[in-house]
Design a protein around this motif. Structure first.
Motif, short mmCIF file in Angstrom:
data_model
loop_
_atom_site.label_atom_id
_atom_site.label_comp_id
_atom_site.label_asym_id
_atom_site.label_seq_id
_atom_site.Cartn_x
_atom_site.Cartn_y
_atom_site.Cartn_z
N HIS A 86 15.78 -8.44 0.64
CA HIS A 86 15.00 -9.37 1.46
C HIS A 86 13.51 -8.99 1.43
O HIS A 86 12.64 -9.83 1.18
CB HIS A 86 15.55 -9.35 2.89
CG HIS A 86 14.84 -10.26 3.82
ND1 HIS A 86 15.17 -11.58 3.97
CD2 HIS A 86 13.79 -10.03 4.64
CE1 HIS A 86 14.36 -12.14 4.85
NE2 HIS A 86 13.52 -11.21 5.28
N VAL A 87 13.23 -7.72 1.66
CA VAL A 87 11.83 -7.26 1.69
C VAL A 87 11.20 -7.40 0.30
O VAL A 87 10.00 -7.69 0.17
CB VAL A 87 11.74 -5.81 2.22
CG1 VAL A 87 10.34 -5.24 2.07
CG2 VAL A 87 12.18 -5.75 3.68
N HIS A 88 12.00 -7.24 -0.71
CA HIS A 88 11.49 -7.34 -2.09
C HIS A 88 10.83 -8.69 -2.35
O HIS A 88 9.78 -8.77 -3.00
CB HIS A 88 12.65 -7.10 -3.07
CG HIS A 88 12.28 -7.31 -4.50
ND1 HIS A 88 11.44 -6.46 -5.19
CD2 HIS A 88 12.63 -8.28 -5.39
CE1 HIS A 88 11.28 -6.89 -6.44
NE2 HIS A 88 12.00 -7.99 -6.58
N ILE A 89 11.45 -9.76 -1.80
CA ILE A 89 10.91 -11.09 -2.11
C ILE A 89 10.02 -11.64 -1.00
O ILE A 89 9.54 -12.77 -1.09
CB ILE A 89 12.06 -12.09 -2.39
CG1 ILE A 89 13.06 -12.08 -1.23
CG2 ILE A 89 12.75 -11.79 -3.72
CD1 ILE A 89 14.06 -13.21 -1.32
N LEU A 90 9.81 -10.85 0.02
CA LEU A 90 9.09 -11.36 1.19
C LEU A 90 7.59 -11.49 0.91
O LEU A 90 6.99 -10.61 0.30
CB LEU A 90 9.31 -10.39 2.35
CG LEU A 90 9.26 -10.93 3.76
CD1 LEU A 90 10.19 -12.12 3.93
CD2 LEU A 90 9.64 -9.82 4.75
N SER A 91 7.00 -12.58 1.40
CA SER A 91 5.55 -12.72 1.24
C SER A 91 4.84 -12.01 2.40
O SER A 91 5.45 -11.73 3.44
CB SER A 91 5.17 -14.20 1.21
OG SER A 91 5.59 -14.80 2.39
N GLY A 92 3.56 -11.72 2.18
CA GLY A 92 2.81 -11.02 3.22
C GLY A 92 2.41 -9.64 2.76
O GLY A 92 1.73 -8.90 3.47
N LYS A 93 2.85 -9.26 1.57
CA LYS A 93 2.43 -7.95 1.03
C LYS A 93 1.05 -8.10 0.39
O LYS A 93 0.65 -9.20 0.01
CB LYS A 93 3.42 -7.50 -0.04
CG LYS A 93 4.75 -7.08 0.50
CD LYS A 93 5.64 -6.59 -0.63
CE LYS A 93 7.07 -6.88 -0.32
NZ LYS A 93 7.87 -7.24 -1.45
N ASN A 94 0.39 -6.97 0.28
CA ASN A 94 -0.92 -6.96 -0.34
C ASN A 94 -0.85 -5.97 -1.51
O ASN A 94 -0.88 -4.76 -1.30
CB ASN A 94 -1.96 -6.52 0.70
CG ASN A 94 -3.37 -6.61 0.17
OD1 ASN A 94 -3.60 -7.04 -0.94
ND2 ASN A 94 -4.33 -6.19 1.00
N ASP A 95 -0.73 -6.49 -2.69
CA ASP A 95 -0.56 -5.63 -3.87
C ASP A 95 0.51 -4.56 -3.63
O ASP A 95 0.28 -3.37 -3.88
CB ASP A 95 -1.89 -4.98 -4.25
CG ASP A 95 -2.88 -5.99 -4.82
OD1 ASP A 95 -2.44 -6.86 -5.60
OD2 ASP A 95 -4.06 -5.92 -4.45
N GLY A 96 1.61 -4.99 -3.13
CA GLY A 96 2.73 -4.06 -2.93
C GLY A 96 2.71 -3.32 -1.60
O GLY A 96 3.68 -2.65 -1.24
#
Ligand code: DMJ
Length: 673
Positions: free
Chosen positions: A401-411
């Motif tokens: 789930h976290v792998h595809i979640l948006s909201g990350k900033n360059d990982g």
């Protein structure tokens, strides 16, 4: 042929014996008479009629049969005696020597593959534990059987004595094998480990001592002895004032409860094993067997109880081979599972392990990202050991789930995630410190644990390190120390938690496992910074948080400390990274830095009546303001990493076979390098 007539004429010399009962003989000059006297007389007559040679042969045969009888009687008798006369206690001790599951062993249960199942592991006969000269080499079952030629000459008493000696020798050999497993933790993780998808239903035997790995124990050096002394001092305080409780309050000589589950004791189990503290371990094991009860109406934090309790029990199971710890691990693992019953499958932070209910903190329905992504090593291992996939499924789902979640900033990930929506919250703040730290650590470590096959984990890790380089790395003045700051809504802050000091060790571990060589360069730069967080402070101990100086100013050091941040909780991250750096580079400066830190812990945090304490002010050597609390991770992590750092034995928890969870509990790599 023998006849009465020939016999009457005097016995001829014969070279053979033949007995025929002819009619004349049956009559015998007096007819058949069945009286005892007649039979005795008749036998005696026949004996006298035999030649000397015949008599000697018969006598020799009788003597031979008698000796054989004595031999088989004595060995049968011993075996019989051991079956029938053995008291229950003796039988328990023997089972324990063989690594079976029993409560309260008289001695520490030996690792299963070291001492048990000799038949399954014939190569064990090749092991070379030092033995007294009278002890025979070779499989124990052969030793007990003395060569027949020697035995024939013995009286019954001698025979029993000889068997006793050999059994004794066998016992000595067994004891010595288990001593070897103590010193240097030579227990190796199971080499045939498999990811849980292709699972075996029986719990696996955890440890195997391969013949080739049975090396001579590496002697303990002075610095390691100092760690043992420190551990004993800490343990004394815990034992005297907080036994069975969560944490020691060494100044008030009492304790504090968090979950009421003997947190310090469980966290410290595998440290005692690694340090070779047998007596302390046995005593703690008894407590686990008799007093550790999870059926309690108590709220526990999912993350903390997973990394400390579940992780501690699993690693102790692997090191000791004692299934008591696996049983306890299963119990707590099952009780933590309700945390995953959320709309998003992102677990709640808290679970009531007695009631089987879970909930988020009272003020929010968020969980922290580090907490929900740093429980995977433990639950995955629990699945592998039990054959029950539910544990791994639950935690893998979180990672996917976290792998595809948006909201990350360059990982880089935000610090919070909502258990209802499954979305990140409080977007825009990125740190490698509190609330996000071990997300990064567990990406790499899960990848290693699973045999470097789970590419999504590796992708996320590599991307995140690039994100760190791009957004969070800066250099301080005047020493130009490389540090990891924070990003809040586009603004860089030169703030670095001591917690971030796990990163050099993790980067070095990645490089050791074949990842980019520049990760090692970064690790070297960062560990220097972490060391300076100690060295530039008055007590030589790091504060909880530092701010780095970005602009050269006369008289200013790189490390700046705010009043609210100048406490030290006896945290492990820097010595943890020093340990990895020393393992992978062999550069003694890392040991020397760790030695300085240990001495400063002794100088400023040691409580004379037992235990160590957190302090409030690392900047005041004359009064560091003791806080009256010894965190469980001081024994679980800090002292363990110190001991490993000072060791030159790479097999003392071999990093190609074990991966440490974030609480320093080593778990086996499923497919070792
Ligand atoms: C420990 O419980 C673990 O290392 C965790 O990952 C972070 N905090 C403490 C030690 O500082």
């Amino acid at each position: 042929m023998y006849s009465g007539a020939v016999a009457a004429a005097g016995p001829p010399r014969r070279d053979f014996i033949s007995v025929t009962l002819g009619p004349e003989e049956a009559g015998g000059g007096g007819g058949y008479n069945n009286s005892k006297a007649w039979r005795r007389r008749s036998c005696w007559r026949k004996w006298k009629q035999l030649s000397r040679l015949q008599r000697s042969v018969i006598l020799f045969l009788f003597a031979f049969l008698a000796v054989c009888g004595v031999i088989s009687y004595t060995s049968m008798g011993e075996a019989w005696k051991s079956i029938t006369n053995k008291s229950l206690d003796e039988q328990r001790t023997e089972q324990e020597i063989n690594g079976l599951n029993l409560a309260n062993p008289a001695v520490l249960p030996a690792p299963q593959k070291a001492d048990a199942n000799h038949g399954d592991y014939p190569e064990l006969s090749l092991q070379k534990p030092p033995k007294p000269p009278h002890v025979r080499r070779g499989p124990s079952n052969l030793q007990i059987k003395a060569p027949r030629r020697d035995m024939r000459l013995k009286t019954r008493h001698d025979t029993i004595r000889a068997v006793e000696e050999l059994v004794e020798a066998d016992k000595v050999e067994k004891t010595e094998k288990s001593i070897i497993s103590w010193r240097g933790a030579v227990i190796e993780p199971d080499q045939s480990t498999e990811p849980p998808s292709s699972k075996i239903k029986e719990p696996e035997k955890p440890s195997s001592v391969e013949a080739e790995d049975q090396k001579e124990p590496v002697p303990i050096n002075e610095r390691q002895l100092a760690v043992i002394e420190a551990f004993r001092h800490a343990w004394k305080g815990y034992k005297d004032f907080a036994w069975g409780h969560d944490e020691l309050k060494p100044l008030s000589k009492s304790y504090s409860e968090w979950f009421g589950l003997g947190l310090t004791l469980i966290d410290a189990l595998d440290t005692m094993w690694i340090l070779g503290l047998k007596e302390e371990f046995e005593e703690a094991r008894k407590w686990v067997a008799n007093d550790l009860v999870f059926d309690k109406n108590v709220d526990v934090n999912l993350f903390e109880s997973t990394i400390r309790i579940l992780g501690g029990l699993l690693s102790t199971y692997h090191l000791s081979g004692d299934s008591l710890f696996l049983e306890k691990a299963k119990d707590i693992g099952n009780r933590l599972m309700p945390a995953f019953k959320t709309p998003s499958k992102i677990p709640y932070s808290d679970v009531n392990i007695g009631r089987g209910t879970a909930h988020p903190p009272r003020w929010t329905s968020d969980s922290t990202v580090a907490e929900v992504t740093s429980i995977q090593l433990e639950f995955r291992e629990l699945s592998r050991l039990t054959g029950d996939e539910k544990f791994q499924k639950a935690v893998d789902e979180v990672m996917k789930h976290v792998h595809i979640l948006s909201g990350k900033n360059d990982g880089l990930v935000p610090m919070f995630i909502n258990t209802n929506s499954g979305q990140f919250t409080h977007l825009g703040v990125y740190t490698l410190g509190a609330r996000a730290d071990s997300y990064y650590e567990y990406l790499l470590k899960q990848w290693i644990q699973g045999g470097k096959k789970e590419n999504e984990l590796l992708e996320d890790y590599m991307r995140a390190i690039e994100g760190v380089k791009k957004h969070l790395l800066q250099r301080s003045e005047p020493k130009k120390l490389t540090f990891v700051g924070e990003l809040a809504h586009g603004h860089f802050s030169a703030k670095m938690d001591h917690l971030v000091c796990f990163l050099p060790g993790t980067l070095a571990l990645g490089a050791h496992n074949g990842l980019a060589a520049d990760h090692m360069k970064l690790a070297e730069a960062l560990i220097e910074t972490c060391y300076q967080m100690y060295a530039q402070v008055e007590t030589g101990l790091s504060p909880e948080i530092v701010h780095f100086n970005l602009h050269a100013q006369k008289g200013h050091r790189d490390v700046q400390i705010k009043p609210a941040d100048r406490h030290n909780l006896l945290r492990p991250e820097t010595v943890e990274s020093l340990f990895y750096m020393y393992r992978f580079t062999g550069d003694k400066k890392y040991q020397d830095w760790g030695w300085e830190i240990l001495q400063n812990f002794n100088r400023y945090t040691r409580v004379p009546t037992g235990g160590y304490t957190s302090i409030n002010n690392v900047q005041n050597p004359s009064n560091p303001e003791p806080r009256d609390k010894m965190e469980s991770f001081f024994l679980g992590e800090t002292l363990k990493y110190m001991f490993l750092l000072f060791s030159d034995d790479i097999d003392l928890i071999n990093l190609d076979k074990y991966v440490f969870n974030t609480e320093a509990h080593p778990l086996p790599i499923w497919v070792p390098a």
